[in-house]
Enzyme design. Sequence first.
Site, mmCIF file in Angstrom:
data_model
loop_
_atom_site.group_PDB
_atom_site.id
_atom_site.type_symbol
_atom_site.label_atom_id
_atom_site.label_comp_id
_atom_site.label_asym_id
_atom_site.label_seq_id
_atom_site.Cartn_x
_atom_site.Cartn_y
_atom_site.Cartn_z
ATOM 1 N N CYS A 1 35.690 35.401 41.394
ATOM 2 C CA CYS A 1 35.538 36.130 40.129
ATOM 3 C C CYS A 1 35.038 35.200 39.018
ATOM 4 O O CYS A 1 33.872 34.829 39.052
ATOM 5 C CB CYS A 1 36.836 36.852 39.784
ATOM 6 S SG CYS A 1 36.570 38.236 38.676
ATOM 7 N N HIS B 1 39.176 39.057 44.337
ATOM 8 C CA HIS B 1 40.267 38.062 44.330
ATOM 9 C C HIS B 1 41.017 38.043 45.660
ATOM 10 O O HIS B 1 42.098 38.628 45.748
ATOM 11 C CB HIS B 1 41.282 38.425 43.241
ATOM 12 C CG HIS B 1 40.776 38.287 41.847
ATOM 13 N ND1 HIS B 1 40.877 37.124 41.129
ATOM 14 C CD2 HIS B 1 40.167 39.175 41.026
ATOM 15 C CE1 HIS B 1 40.359 37.292 39.928
ATOM 16 N NE2 HIS B 1 39.920 38.524 39.842
ATOM 17 N N GLU C 1 42.778 35.872 46.709
ATOM 18 C CA GLU C 1 44.037 35.144 46.513
ATOM 19 C C GLU C 1 45.185 36.056 46.093
ATOM 20 O O GLU C 1 46.345 35.705 46.274
ATOM 21 C CB GLU C 1 43.849 34.014 45.491
ATOM 22 C CG GLU C 1 43.635 34.430 44.032
ATOM 23 C CD GLU C 1 42.198 34.841 43.706
ATOM 24 O OE1 GLU C 1 41.387 35.039 44.649
ATOM 25 O OE2 GLU C 1 41.893 34.980 42.509
HETATM 26 N N1 GLN Z 1 35.464 38.830 33.283
HETATM 27 C C1 GLN Z 1 35.903 37.488 33.560
HETATM 28 C C2 GLN Z 1 34.883 36.447 33.105
HETATM 29 O O1 GLN Z 1 33.841 36.788 32.681
HETATM 30 C C3 GLN Z 1 36.202 37.314 35.029
HETATM 31 C C4 GLN Z 1 37.370 38.178 35.434
HETATM 32 C C5 GLN Z 1 38.226 37.619 36.523
HETATM 33 O O2 GLN Z 1 38.121 36.451 36.919
HETATM 34 N N2 GLN Z 1 39.133 38.439 36.989
HETATM 35 O O3 GLN Z 1 35.147 35.294 33.191
#
Ligand code: GLN
Length: 194
Positions: free
Chosen positions: A82, A175, A177
Amino acid sequence: MTSSATIGVFALQGDVREHVRMLGELGVGVRTVRRPSELDGCQGLVIPGGESTTMAKLARTFELFDPIRQRIEDGMPVFGTCAGMIMLADRILGGAEGQETFGGLDVTVRRNAFGRQVDSFEKELVVAGIDDPVHAVFIRAPWVEEVGAGVEVLAEAADHPVAVRQGHLLATSFHPEVEGDGRLHRLFLDLVHG
Ligand code: GLN
């Protein structure tokens, strides 16, 4: 699975604990990384989910930015989830003014790509190289908008890549994790073990 590798988890921001737990369950050594010296002796690095703008700023403040960039260039395997995917991307869309990334992954990533209505969602996702679908949790997730020639797309959602691999770099929009499914981490450890 046991292994003698030590994996660092970028720990200035994000869901560090979940990655540490997952890697521990897979039997590798784990070290949280908050300063450059803690990168030494790591055979791989995980960049967690969280907030990429904050990660970039803190990495600058704590002088981790250039050492991580250098280790990526030197071929250290890195797994970004992410926000971690955003940190690995060479190009970002919807970034904050001047937002920096470590880079290395020849992709263009769009931040918060899935829009407000579907801010967060879960999905059974078919991932190349993994037998049964993965239960994928997306939280204000990015997607990949463009991939360079050397990038392998491992999974798609909403017609966009959400899991990619390029050489020693692996990144997911979701994710793994947080769902207690170690299969993506195992795929990463395969990169670490060459
Ligand atoms: N929207 C977040 C970002 O731009 C990422 C979101 C996440 O890691 N769950 O960093």
